[in-house]
Design an enzyme around this catalytic site. Structure first.
Site, short mmCIF file in Angstrom:
data_model
loop_
_atom_site.label_atom_id
_atom_site.label_comp_id
_atom_site.label_asym_id
_atom_site.label_seq_id
_atom_site.Cartn_x
_atom_site.Cartn_y
_atom_site.Cartn_z
N HIS A 82 23.07 6.49 43.74
CA HIS A 82 24.13 7.28 43.12
C HIS A 82 24.16 8.65 43.78
O HIS A 82 23.13 9.30 43.93
CB HIS A 82 23.88 7.45 41.61
CG HIS A 82 24.94 8.28 40.97
ND1 HIS A 82 26.15 7.78 40.57
CD2 HIS A 82 25.00 9.62 40.72
CE1 HIS A 82 26.90 8.74 40.08
NE2 HIS A 82 26.23 9.87 40.17
N SER A 183 24.58 11.67 31.39
CA SER A 183 25.83 10.96 31.68
C SER A 183 25.62 9.99 32.84
O SER A 183 25.96 8.80 32.75
CB SER A 183 26.90 12.01 32.02
OG SER A 183 28.01 11.43 32.63
#
Ligand code: URA
Length: 429
Positions: A82, A183
């Site tokens: 990510h 998140s």
């Protein structure tokens, strides 16, 4: 439980209990807490922060708000990457097939661009026929067949984050390290990967402008991942200037294919190989040993490119079809000669966005052909009057505003004014 008590506790610098966190996330997801109350709590967290146990529980509560995918029965170990987002950051495109060609499986749930940073799904949608939305069954089939899949996160994954992120976006509470960490990690834990490599960007084109904040974000996310049984490491990487020479959806796909074909810009190759090696190691494989190809070799020998074509085809795309090209081009010339000593990632991202490559609101469409080509990167020489940038757009009225964004975006000076800086700044495990 009383939401006002919880807001007051955080406002006054207190630590939320696990029960308070579980309740507040659950009630918010069910629509039982007013948006203004959640906004007040987000601002209190933004100002007061959260400790390690609070962030961990907040992440877990968001994870538990939806479904959790499970690929633990696949024959290959799973690993994912990510990135916190940058300009020209097309790394997922060459990285996923490269890691797949080396022997791991990559279940990659990606997002769309908002603001000056691009989104992986927007880039891939520039490929004729390619489909971003897959059901869980389709995702599993593509992953099993090709060793990789890149698709949109379904609405069942971490729904609490979906609501909360939209709220943070309009209340000035995005740039909070605990809230960003929870998140990102709630979505990554939900996607069911066995290991994770984080590319935490630092510099003008990144969320985190300074090294200390990037380090803290990386540390927080690495701890959350490892605390939840997902082997997680982070690389801190430079985002002062854009990655590669192309910024914009179809332009970046073309550059990714160059890298997969054994060429491409040195920085994109370096980062792809560095992240691929980390992903293989995190998945328990040793690059170059025991039947695990080394990523640099996979880029050279055509196996990463073969894997890319398979992956694109399995998601309905035609990897050999011509990519969209913008209707209009304008070249910006170098005002003086010398060495490029600075090229600001944020301003280049903004120019690409103004040309139509990005969106201002979630529901906007992007222009696939729009973007900026960089003819000279930091450390490279240009002569006065030579091309510095090519701007691409479908709507020529966008040129002037894009060119304005680039006016203060670069410096050209003497060669000794430029010092190379490392692309990979640090590793946090
Ligand atoms: N990306 C996310 O998914 N969440 C954040 O909070 C910031 C960036």
């Amino acid at each position: 439980m009383d939401v006002i008590e919880i807001i007051r506790a955080k406002r006054d610098g207190g630590t939320l209990t696990p029960e308070q966190i579980d309740w507040v996330i659950g009630a918010y997801t069910r629509g039982e807490i007013a948006e203004e109350q959640m906004a007040a709590l987000a601002m209190a967290i933004f100002l007061q922060g959260m400790d390690r146990s609070e962030v961990s529980r907040w992440t877990e509560a968001m994870l538990d708000s939806g479904e959790r995918l499970d690929f633990s029965d696949l024959a290959r170990p799973t690993t994912d990457k990510h990135s916190t987002g940058g300009v020209g950051d097309k790394i997922t495109l060459p990285l996923t097939p490269t890691v797949a060609a080396c022997g791991a499986a990559v279940p990659q749930l990606s997002g769309r661009g908002l603001g000056h940073t691009g989104g992986t799904l927007d880039k891939l949608e520039a490929i004729p026929g390619w489909k971003a939305s897959l059901s869980t069954e389709e995702m599993r089939r593509v992953l099993t067949t090709t060793g990789g899949v890149i698709c949109a996160a379904g609405s069942g994954l971490a729904p609490a984050d979906r609501r909360l992120y939209a709220l943070r976006d309009v209340t000035g509470t995005v740039e909070s390290i605990p809230l960003i960490s929870a998140s990102i990690m709630s979505k990554k834990l939900a996607e069911g990967t066995g290991s994770l490599v984080l590319d935490v960007k630092v510099g003008s084109g990144a969320f985190m402008k300074d090294l200390a904040s990037a380090r803290e974000l990386a540390r927080t996310m690495v701890d959350i991942g490892n605390d939840h049984g997902v082997r997680t490491v982070a690389l801190l990487t430079d985002m002062e200037s854009p990655l590669g020479r192309q910024v914009g959806n179809a332009l970046e796909v073309a550059e990714a294919v160059e890298v997969l074909s054994g060429g491409g810009p040195a920085d994109v190759v370096e980062l792809t190989v560095a992240l691929a090696r980390e992903m293989l190691l995190a998945a328990g494989l040793t690059p170059g040993e025991g039947g695990t190809r080394d990523p640099a070799e996979a880029l050279r020998d055509g196996s990463a490119l073969a894997s890319w074509k398979e992956l694109v085809r399995e998601q309905g795309g035609d990897p050999d079809a011509p990519l969209p090209v913008a209707a209009e081009r304008r070249v910006v010339l170098a005002p003086t000669g010398g060495v490029v000593t600075r090229l600001d990632a944020y301003q280049v991202g903004l120019a690409a966005w103004r040309l139509g490559a990005g969106r201002a609101r979630k529901e906007d469409a992007v222009s696939f052909g729009a973007g900026v080509t960089l003819h000279a990167k930091p450390g490279e020489e240009v002569k006065a009057g030579e091309p510095l940038f090519t701007l691409h757009t479908d709507e020529p009225e966008r040129f002037d505003r894009a060119a304005e964004a680039l006016e203060g975006a670069f410096d050209i000076g003497a060669g000794d004014e430029w010092k190379p800086s490392p692309l990979v700044i640090d590793r946090i495990a």
